[in-house]
Enzyme design. Structure first.
Site, PDB file in Angstrom:
ATOM      1  N   HIS A 200      32.196   5.364 -38.842  1.00 15.74           N
ATOM      2  CA  HIS A 200      33.320   6.289 -38.918  1.00 15.74           C
ATOM      3  C   HIS A 200      34.592   5.649 -38.365  1.00 15.74           C
ATOM      4  CE1 HIS A 200      31.809  10.460 -39.947  1.00 15.74           C
ATOM      5  NE2 HIS A 200      30.728   9.698 -40.045  1.00 15.74           N
TER       6      HIS A 200
ATOM      7  N   ASP B 243      39.521  11.659 -37.442  1.00 22.41           N
ATOM      8  CA  ASP B 243      38.323  11.820 -38.246  1.00 22.41           C
ATOM      9  C   ASP B 243      38.180  13.316 -38.531  1.00 22.41           C
ATOM     10  OD1 ASP B 243      35.440  12.218 -38.880  1.00 22.41           O
ATOM     11  OD2 ASP B 243      35.327  10.089 -38.415  1.00 22.41           O
TER      12      ASP B 243
ATOM     13  N   THR C 251      35.445  10.349 -43.878  1.00 22.49           N
ATOM     14  CA  THR C 251      34.997   8.959 -44.056  1.00 22.49           C
ATOM     15  C   THR C 251      33.935   8.800 -45.156  1.00 22.49           C
ATOM     16  OG1 THR C 251      33.330   9.217 -42.345  1.00 22.49           O
ATOM     17  CG2 THR C 251      35.436   8.294 -41.653  1.00 22.49           C
TER      18      THR C 251
ATOM     19  N   ALA D 242      24.307  -8.880 -41.632  1.00 14.56           N
ATOM     20  CA  ALA D 242      24.851  -9.723 -42.709  1.00 14.56           C
ATOM     21  C   ALA D 242      26.352  -9.449 -42.871  1.00 14.56           C
ATOM     22  CB  ALA D 242      24.143  -9.373 -44.017  1.00 14.56           C
TER      23      ALA D 242
ATOM     24  N   GLN E 207      28.284  -8.160 -44.958  1.00 15.23           N
ATOM     25  CA  GLN E 207      27.950  -7.440 -46.201  1.00 15.23           C
ATOM     26  C   GLN E 207      28.988  -7.601 -47.322  1.00 15.23           C
ATOM     27  OE1 GLN E 207      25.675  -3.790 -45.973  1.00 15.23           O
ATOM     28  NE2 GLN E 207      27.150  -2.775 -47.299  1.00 15.23           N
TER      29      GLN E 207
ATOM     30  N   HIS F   7      20.772   2.630 -48.329  1.00 13.78           N
ATOM     31  CA  HIS F   7      20.537   3.996 -47.840  1.00 13.78           C
ATOM     32  C   HIS F   7      21.609   4.961 -48.357  1.00 13.78           C
ATOM     33  CE1 HIS F   7      23.816   2.642 -45.449  1.00 13.78           C
ATOM     34  NE2 HIS F   7      23.828   3.678 -44.644  1.00 13.78           N
TER      35      HIS F   7
ATOM     36  N   ASN G  98      30.250   3.875 -47.225  1.00 13.44           N
ATOM     37  CA  ASN G  98      30.910   2.560 -47.213  1.00 13.44           C
ATOM     38  C   ASN G  98      30.126   1.554 -48.044  1.00 13.44           C
ATOM     39  OD1 ASN G  98      33.202   3.030 -45.268  1.00 13.44           O
ATOM     40  ND2 ASN G  98      31.454   3.728 -44.060  1.00 13.44           N
ATOM     41  N   SER G  99      28.803   1.612 -47.933  1.00 14.42           N
ATOM     42  CA  SER G  99      27.979   0.672 -48.705  1.00 14.42           C
ATOM     43  C   SER G  99      28.140   0.916 -50.209  1.00 14.42           C
ATOM     44  CB  SER G  99      26.504   0.801 -48.311  1.00 14.42           C
ATOM     45  OG  SER G  99      26.330   0.307 -47.003  1.00 14.42           O
TER      46      SER G  99
ATOM     47  N   GLU H 119      31.473  -0.379 -51.362  1.00 18.48           N
ATOM     48  CA  GLU H 119      31.485  -1.838 -51.374  1.00 18.48           C
ATOM     49  C   GLU H 119      30.714  -2.360 -52.593  1.00 18.48           C
ATOM     50  OE1 GLU H 119      30.010  -2.638 -47.384  1.00 18.48           O
ATOM     51  OE2 GLU H 119      31.797  -1.723 -46.506  1.00 18.48           O
TER      52      GLU H 119
ATOM     53  N   GLN I 200      23.877  11.176 -47.755  1.00 16.87           N
ATOM     54  CA  GLN I 200      23.282  10.075 -48.526  1.00 16.87           C
ATOM     55  C   GLN I 200      22.519  10.543 -49.763  1.00 16.87           C
ATOM     56  OE1 GLN I 200      21.081   8.117 -45.400  1.00 16.87           O
ATOM     57  NE2 GLN I 200      22.932   7.722 -44.205  1.00 16.87           N
TER      58      GLN I 200
HETATM   59  C1  U2F Z   1      27.282   6.524 -41.726  1.00 14.17           C
HETATM   60  O1  U2F Z   1      26.942   5.347 -42.426  1.00 14.17           O
HETATM   61  P1  U2F Z   1      26.305   3.960 -42.023  1.00 14.17           P
HETATM   62  O2  U2F Z   1      27.054   3.331 -40.950  1.00 14.17           O
HETATM   63  O3  U2F Z   1      24.850   4.007 -41.802  1.00 14.17           O
HETATM   64  O4  U2F Z   1      26.473   3.208 -43.462  1.00 14.17           O
HETATM   65  P2  U2F Z   1      27.696   2.837 -44.369  1.00 14.17           P
HETATM   66  O5  U2F Z   1      28.663   3.939 -44.549  1.00 14.17           O
HETATM   67  O6  U2F Z   1      27.091   2.302 -45.592  1.00 14.17           O
HETATM   68  O7  U2F Z   1      28.426   1.685 -43.585  1.00 14.17           O
HETATM   69  C2  U2F Z   1      27.753   0.550 -43.149  1.00 14.17           C
HETATM   70  C3  U2F Z   1      28.825  -0.509 -42.926  1.00 14.17           C
HETATM   71  O8  U2F Z   1      28.266  -1.565 -42.159  1.00 14.17           O
HETATM   72  C4  U2F Z   1      28.441  -2.800 -42.832  1.00 14.17           C
HETATM   73  C5  U2F Z   1      28.653  -2.445 -44.294  1.00 14.17           C
HETATM   74  C6  U2F Z   1      29.355  -1.099 -44.221  1.00 14.17           C
HETATM   75  O9  U2F Z   1      30.758  -1.271 -44.140  1.00 14.17           O
HETATM   76  O10 U2F Z   1      29.411  -3.445 -44.943  1.00 14.17           O
HETATM   77  N1  U2F Z   1      27.260  -3.656 -42.635  1.00 14.17           N
HETATM   78  C7  U2F Z   1      27.441  -4.995 -42.502  1.00 14.17           C
HETATM   79  O11 U2F Z   1      28.573  -5.500 -42.551  1.00 14.17           O
HETATM   80  N2  U2F Z   1      26.353  -5.798 -42.294  1.00 14.17           N
HETATM   81  C8  U2F Z   1      25.095  -5.293 -42.238  1.00 14.17           C
HETATM   82  O12 U2F Z   1      24.166  -6.086 -42.057  1.00 14.17           O
HETATM   83  C9  U2F Z   1      24.892  -3.890 -42.402  1.00 14.17           C
HETATM   84  C10 U2F Z   1      26.006  -3.099 -42.606  1.00 14.17           C
HETATM   85  C11 U2F Z   1      26.371   7.610 -42.280  1.00 14.17           C
HETATM   86  F1  U2F Z   1      25.081   7.273 -41.984  1.00 14.17           F
HETATM   87  C12 U2F Z   1      26.563   7.732 -43.792  1.00 14.17           C
HETATM   88  O13 U2F Z   1      25.725   8.729 -44.291  1.00 14.17           O
HETATM   89  C13 U2F Z   1      28.026   8.033 -44.110  1.00 14.17           C
HETATM   90  O14 U2F Z   1      28.229   8.014 -45.507  1.00 14.17           O
HETATM   91  C14 U2F Z   1      28.921   6.965 -43.457  1.00 14.17           C
HETATM   92  C15 U2F Z   1      30.401   7.257 -43.642  1.00 14.17           C
HETATM   93  O15 U2F Z   1      30.732   8.502 -43.097  1.00 14.17           O
HETATM   94  O16 U2F Z   1      28.655   6.863 -42.048  1.00 14.17           O
END
Ligand code: U2F
Length: 454
Positions: free
Chosen positions: A17, A116, A138, A331, A333, A348, A352-353, A356, A373
């Site tokens: 976030h 936020d 976010t 990684a 990413q 998952h 953000n993933s 990306e 998710q």
């Molecule tokens: C919460 O999300 P998360 O933090 O679990 O997951 P993402 O939104 O996908 O963000 C993960 C970020 O971490 C980076 C990746 C993403 O920018 O590039 N990353 C990385 O650089 N290297 C790694 O090995 C692993 C990850 C929540 F759980 C979700 O449900 C929400 O959608 C999200 C946004 O509110 O926040």
């Protein structure tokens, strides 16, 4: 140049976030038309140290807010929900304290609050000061929209009864008519206002229409119907992303070089990249099933897996897969997804993933866990058609192999790849000079520069 606007930024220090909020603030702070604006960034010490990694930026002053643990005692035990609960119980007093400090230090009253969206009480703080509140959601527009329809969804659930939840569609939510109740975030489905997270999001829903602008890291063209509907609900609804295509991201230094070098040696679109974001690790049985599927199918893979989860891998897995697989604890990413050797992303479905993956045109295999998710994965498979969900929703050996084959070897995968590349093009267009996201970003800058937000 004299400073004439002081923006107070309130971060939510869990999951991913605070990092995208900082990306937005950096973009605002470095824009040539933002001279004269200063930002005070309020966030917990732990989250600040993770996202700033010791770097300092002009016009952004960083303040640590209390995380709700007893003074001098870091949060050690428990899970993320407990940490969130502690933090929320310290709000809004912890933020008000540092806001006053920032005003004294800068000699300037805060003229706008950017927070936020989860931090709904910012609405009251802004009202009390007679200044605008800009909120940043976010996640994706689809989950925001689902939350905005919470009351209608709850009345549908009451009239349907729990047993029929699977069958009912969201026919009354524009842009999501094919989604089922069962695709919704747990905070809506649980219908339990005693849960701090559900209550926080429910209060957010009441407050957001009062926000001067609701900002999302997405682009209008991905969800035109949802975008139009949310425009009718908010004073300003501004899609300003994907930020990774428009803003400089913080450098990780040289970290992850090893896996990037490894990727360079792999064939075009041959590698499966696996990551479950910053919060989740699958249950042991699913970890074993995923590992077995990777070992049997023999696709080259790069797995971002926290050190404490390595013990969940089958015995001898590392040795047996060392010729075609690599595991790292973190990684880079963005650089991984950008690398042409990556052919699919097992994710998952954190927002953000997904963004990306779209930005670099990598098809997804979805294993959602909580919050937004599941709905994101529904959109990925059925609406955007840029990935597949696992049969039964969890990792089994055969189900995972089937999903890998359909993305990597079959016609389904070919169509999905074409779809995601089209969406990638739309994302790239949105951040061009005259693109929708660029226009929205400029509108946002004007809103925060003007003392009354108009
Ligand atoms: C919460 O999300 P998360 O933090 O679990 O997951 P993402 O939104 O996908 O963000 C993960 C970020 O971490 C980076 C990746 C993403 O920018 O590039 N990353 C990385 O650089 N290297 C790694 O090995 C692993 C990850 C929540 F759980 C979700 O449900 C929400 O959608 C999200 C946004 O509110 O926040």
């Amino acid at each position: 140049m004299a400073i004439h606007s002081h923006i107070g930024v309130l971060a939510f220090p869990f999951g991913t976030h605070a990092a995208p909020l900082l990306t937005l603030v950096r973009r605002l702070a470095t824009d040539s038309s933002s001279r004269g604006i200063t930002f005070s960034f309020f966030n917990t010490a732990k989250s600040n140290s993770a996202i700033f990694s010791g770097q300092e930026f002009d016009n952004i002053k960083v303040y640590d807010v209390w995380d709700g643990t007893h003074e001098g005692e870091a949060f050690t035990g428990g899970n993320i929900l407990e940490a969130m609960q502690l933090f929320l119980s310290a709000t809004p007093g912890n933020f008000e304290k540092v806001m006053k400090e920032a005003e004294v230090e800068s000699g300037m009253k805060i003229s706008c609050l950017l927070s936020d969206a989860f931090l709904w009480f910012t609405c009251d703080l802004a009202e009390g000061r007679g200044i605008p509140w800009v909120s940043f959601w976010t996640a994706a527009s689809c989950s925001l929209s689902a939350h905005m329809y919470t009351d209608q969804i709850w009345s549908l659930m009451r009239s349907t009864g729990a047993a029929k939840t699977e069958e009912k569609t969201l026919s009354f939510v524009p842009g999501m008519t094919s989604a089922h109740l069962s695709d919704l975030p747990g905070e809506i489905l649980s219908n339990n206002l005693e849960s701090p997270l559900t209550l926080m999001i429910y209060k957010m829903v009441q407050k957001l229409p009062k926000s001067t602008a609701v900002v999302v890291n997405s682009f209008e063209e991905i969800d035109p119907i949802i975008t139009n509907d949310l425009k009718s609900k908010f004073q300003n609804f501004l899609n300003i992303g994907p930020s990774i295509l428009s803003s400089p991201t913080l450098s990780n230094g040289d970290s992850g070089q090893e896996c990037l070098l490894w990727l360079e040696k792999q064939r075009h679109a041959s590698v499966i990249y696996i990551s479950f974001g910053t919060v989740t690790t699958p249950q042991p049985t699913e970890m074993a099933a995923l590992a077995e599927a990777l070992e049997t199918s023999e696709f080259p893979f790069l797995w971002s897996l926290r050190d404490n989860a390595m013990k969940l891998l089958p015995e001898g897995f590392l040795e047996r897969t060392s010729k075609f697989g690599m595991i790292v604890s973190w990684a880079p990413q963005l650089k991984v997804l950008e690398n042409p050797s990556v052919g699919a992303f097992i994710t998952h479905c954190g927002w953000n993933s997904i963004l990306e993956s779209i930005s670099y045109g990598v098809p997804m295999i979805c294993r959602p866990f909580f919050g937004d998710q599941n709905l994101n994965s529904k959109m990925v498979e059925d609406v955007w058609k840029i990935g597949v969900r696992l049969e039964g929703g969890v990792f089994t050996k055969n189900g995972t192999i089937e999903a890998l084959h359909s993305i990597m070897l079959n016609e389904t995968g070919k169509a999905i790849r074409e779809n995601i590349n089209k969406l990638k093009q739309k994302a790239q267009n949105a951040v061009k000079f005259d693109g929708t996201s660029t226009k929205n970003f400029k509108a946002l800058l004007e809103l925060i520069k003007s003392p009354r937000g108009i």
